[in-house]
Design an enzyme around this catalytic site. Sequence first.
Site, PDB file in Angstrom:
ATOM      1  N   SER A  14      11.571 -50.176   1.934  1.00  0.00           N
ATOM      2  CA  SER A  14      12.334 -51.364   1.547  1.00  0.00           C
ATOM      3  C   SER A  14      12.803 -52.148   2.786  1.00  0.00           C
ATOM      4  O   SER A  14      13.090 -53.328   2.681  1.00  0.00           O
ATOM      5  CB  SER A  14      13.557 -50.945   0.734  1.00  0.00           C
ATOM      6  OG  SER A  14      14.371 -50.082   1.503  1.00  0.00           O
ATOM      7  N   HIS A 190      16.207 -44.109   5.624  1.00  0.00           N
ATOM      8  CA  HIS A 190      17.184 -44.779   6.486  1.00  0.00           C
ATOM      9  C   HIS A 190      18.133 -43.767   7.150  1.00  0.00           C
ATOM     10  O   HIS A 190      18.723 -44.057   8.181  1.00  0.00           O
ATOM     11  CB  HIS A 190      18.046 -45.763   5.679  1.00  0.00           C
ATOM     12  CG  HIS A 190      17.377 -47.066   5.360  1.00  0.00           C
ATOM     13  ND1 HIS A 190      16.392 -47.181   4.412  1.00  0.00           N
ATOM     14  CD2 HIS A 190      17.556 -48.317   5.864  1.00  0.00           C
ATOM     15  CE1 HIS A 190      16.009 -48.444   4.334  1.00  0.00           C
ATOM     16  NE2 HIS A 190      16.698 -49.154   5.207  1.00  0.00           N
TER      17      HIS A 190
HETATM   18  N1  DGL Z   1      14.627 -45.969   2.720  1.00  0.00           N
HETATM   19  C1  DGL Z   1      14.541 -45.888   1.320  1.00  0.00           C
HETATM   20  C2  DGL Z   1      14.553 -44.515   0.765  1.00  0.00           C
HETATM   21  O1  DGL Z   1      14.036 -43.647   1.431  1.00  0.00           O
HETATM   22  C3  DGL Z   1      15.113 -46.999   0.500  1.00  0.00           C
HETATM   23  C4  DGL Z   1      16.542 -47.209   0.537  1.00  0.00           C
HETATM   24  C5  DGL Z   1      16.979 -48.424  -0.225  1.00  0.00           C
HETATM   25  O2  DGL Z   1      16.349 -49.481  -0.089  1.00  0.00           O
HETATM   26  O3  DGL Z   1      17.968 -48.304  -0.954  1.00  0.00           O
HETATM   27  O4  DGL Z   1      15.019 -44.263  -0.307  1.00  0.00           O
END
Ligand code: DGL
Length: 268
Positions: A14, A190
Amino acid sequence: MNLKKQQAIGIFDSGIGGLTVAKAVAEALPNEDIIYFGDTARVPYGGKSKETVSEYALEITGFLLEKGVKMILVACNTVSAYAKDRIIEKAGTLPVLDVISAGTQAVLDHPKHKNVGVIGTLATVNSEAYVRSIQQEDPGISVTQKACPLLVPLAEEGWIDNDIAKQALSVYLKHFADKEIDSLVLGCTHYPLFKQVIPSILNREETYIIDSADSIAQMAKEKLEKLDLLNSEGGEFQCFVSDRPQRFHELAQRFLGKPLKQAEIIHL
Ligand code: DGL
């Protein structure tokens, strides 16, 4: 599909979170070209519905297929939880690997994994995808989850070690205070951005922090070897985003610690 060694590996998330995966892939496979897509116009995914996340994920899969990649790495746990099967279907014979399968493998590979904590987005936690994936391999493993919805916006802002980030983490991680977890899965790509501060906030030396990035990089390497698709001549890293390319470029360079080609904007 006739795949060739010179084709790039497609990686998406994302936003900037999937760069934690891209970094591990670039280290494990330095001669591969990588095409990264970050959906910066629509981040965060974690509070959105399964239908919406699936729709976005299929659009990005279509974009990567048009770019002619030889493999897709789903570097987003939320997408892995909600849309993995639909991506595999759309990709046809192209190999698709995802971070939840890789995270599960990392849990199983680690000797201390009987009492596992998982932190992730609301979507990932509510889907129980990790619980199913881990307990399918070993029903004896106990899995405790906690959604940490504020962490993605903080990471996108580059706030990874200031007081606000530390306060948010300490509120979320309190959930595990009496759980005696032996490992903690960073179930959102993240979250490794907070890796420097998580151990001191968790305050449990014996807890091992599991990040699926190295695991998916290893899986990608093995898969390409098996398919005789390893490239020996590439190494380019190209980023595409759906909004704010300059901002992404700065954060990406800071995180990867090297100069990158300018990120390009794509409207899906
Ligand atoms: N980095 C993502 C994950 O691993 C997405 C986080 C998001 O956009 O809320 O879930």
